[in-house]
Design an enzyme around this catalytic site. Sequence first.
Site, PDB file in Angstrom:
ATOM      1  CE1 TYR A   1      37.422 -28.853  17.146  1.00  0.00           C
ATOM      2  CE2 TYR A   1      36.500 -27.451  15.129  1.00  0.00           C
ATOM      3  CZ  TYR A   1      36.726 -27.844  16.855  1.00  0.00           C
ATOM      4  OH  TYR A   1      35.584 -27.350  17.903  1.00  0.00           O
TER       5      TYR A   1
ATOM      6  CG  HIS B   1      32.116 -21.628  23.242  1.00  0.00           C
ATOM      7  ND1 HIS B   1      31.970 -20.529  21.399  1.00  0.00           N
ATOM      8  CD2 HIS B   1      32.803 -22.477  22.595  1.00  0.00           C
ATOM      9  CE1 HIS B   1      33.243 -20.618  21.137  1.00  0.00           C
ATOM     10  NE2 HIS B   1      33.782 -21.862  22.433  1.00  0.00           N
TER      11      HIS B   1
ATOM     12  CG  ASP C   1      38.665 -25.386  19.991  1.00  0.00           C
ATOM     13  OD1 ASP C   1      37.969 -25.571  19.349  1.00  0.00           O
ATOM     14  OD2 ASP C   1      37.864 -23.824  20.386  1.00  0.00           O
ATOM     15  CG  HIS C   2      39.325 -24.023  16.341  1.00  0.00           C
ATOM     16  ND1 HIS C   2      39.329 -22.303  15.857  1.00  0.00           N
ATOM     17  CD2 HIS C   2      38.723 -24.714  16.490  1.00  0.00           C
ATOM     18  CE1 HIS C   2      37.771 -22.771  16.101  1.00  0.00           C
ATOM     19  NE2 HIS C   2      37.628 -23.636  16.353  1.00  0.00           N
TER      20      HIS C   2
ATOM     21  CB  CYS D   1      36.065 -20.652  24.248  1.00  0.00           C
ATOM     22  SG  CYS D   1      37.803 -20.425  21.596  1.00  0.00           S
TER      23      CYS D   1
ATOM     24  CG  HIS E   1      36.583 -24.064  23.649  1.00  0.00           C
ATOM     25  ND1 HIS E   1      35.409 -24.375  23.143  1.00  0.00           N
ATOM     26  CD2 HIS E   1      36.367 -25.326  23.865  1.00  0.00           C
ATOM     27  CE1 HIS E   1      34.749 -25.028  22.360  1.00  0.00           C
ATOM     28  NE2 HIS E   1      34.855 -25.902  23.682  1.00  0.00           N
TER      29      HIS E   1
END
Length: 393
Positions: free
Chosen positions: A373, A233, A356-357, A271, A298
């Site tokens: 999240y 990551h 993601d997020h 990501c 991501h």
Amino acid sequence: MKQCWRWFGPQDPIALQDLHQVGVEGIVTALHHIPPGAAWRFQDIEERQNLLKANGYAWDVVESLPVSEAIKTQSPEMPAHIEAYKSSLRALAAQGIKVVCYNFMPILDWTRTELRAKQPHGGVAMAFSAVDFAAFDLFILQRKGAEDAYLPAILDAATSRFAALSDTEKATLQHNITAGLPGANDQWSVSDVRALLGTYDGISPALLRNNLIDFLSQVAPLAQDLGVRLCCHPDDPPFSLMGLPRVMSSACDYAAVLDAVDLAANGATLCTGSLGVAAGFDGPAFVKRHGPRIHFAHLRNTRRTRSLDPNMPDFHESPHLDGDTDMVGTVQALIREEARRSAEGREDSVIPMRPDHGQELLGDLGGHSTPGYPLIGRMRGLAELRGVMAACP
Ligand code: DNO
């Protein structure tokens, strides 16, 4: 792409069986209770796998199998921790789990200064402010030499900012930075961080990169034999914090590490949100350059808001299709990469992704959802991304 979702395990406030309503196809999870450096036992992995299966899922991606600080700094516990890492990889492979995400960020995993910054639409988003971070670094952490890390405009603004913070706001800032975020490898106190900073004395970015390459030279051949794909990551955010080295912040950083251990098992987690904070990031170009080695994506977006120092911009988590990263172009490039793999007959032609997020929206609001999240915010993100995927040729 396989539409996955990060689920933090039985203590996650979101119930696994509800994810079918969200359209989730696969699960990203980890044994978060096991500390970095310790081996994951086959029985514990099996127990989590069985729980997922009982709810109609399988364990698609491990995020994260954490790399300990001892491995990053090459301190005396390193050999034992690498053996533990290998043993976890064997146990995961024996359960049919093929994708393993990790990061190589010193001390802090992902870092934000504000967890719930109000957005014009009424929801909230996580945010990073260079001035707030400097205020923490200079006046809460009181790191030696911190003044040298910031431009004068940031130093001035951080001094005024800190003077204006109440004690509660200071405590919140400290908590947000050191102990606030879910999924991070470790949660620290300020005194832990002070002590750990010393362990990086003399570790330059070049040395940290060597340590990462050493680690991969030891674990990637085993992963390759086991059919497991490791995927690093990126640094989040993609610039140095607290004077610490960062080595996975750009497409060039990935090139150096992927080339140094040239095995398919040594791969990347793309990501878009982390890399996309850097103004020079180009999502489609990243996929073009590193596509064959991207094992996990991501998909999220960020918006830069202010740059007193262009190398340390402020940003917040934006809606998935409305930030600085070209999300449509990136998804399109990933889908082309999948087609390319499929033509080559690769077994991993479907790339797992997760939205993601998310911003906290509607029923997420009220502070009860996990920072970064939330259910509804991520559901919106996944729905938008799914639309892009469906429309991509
Ligand atoms: C934050 C996450 C990170 C990520 C790790 C991977 O939301 O993307 O915590 O899981 O850095 O090792």
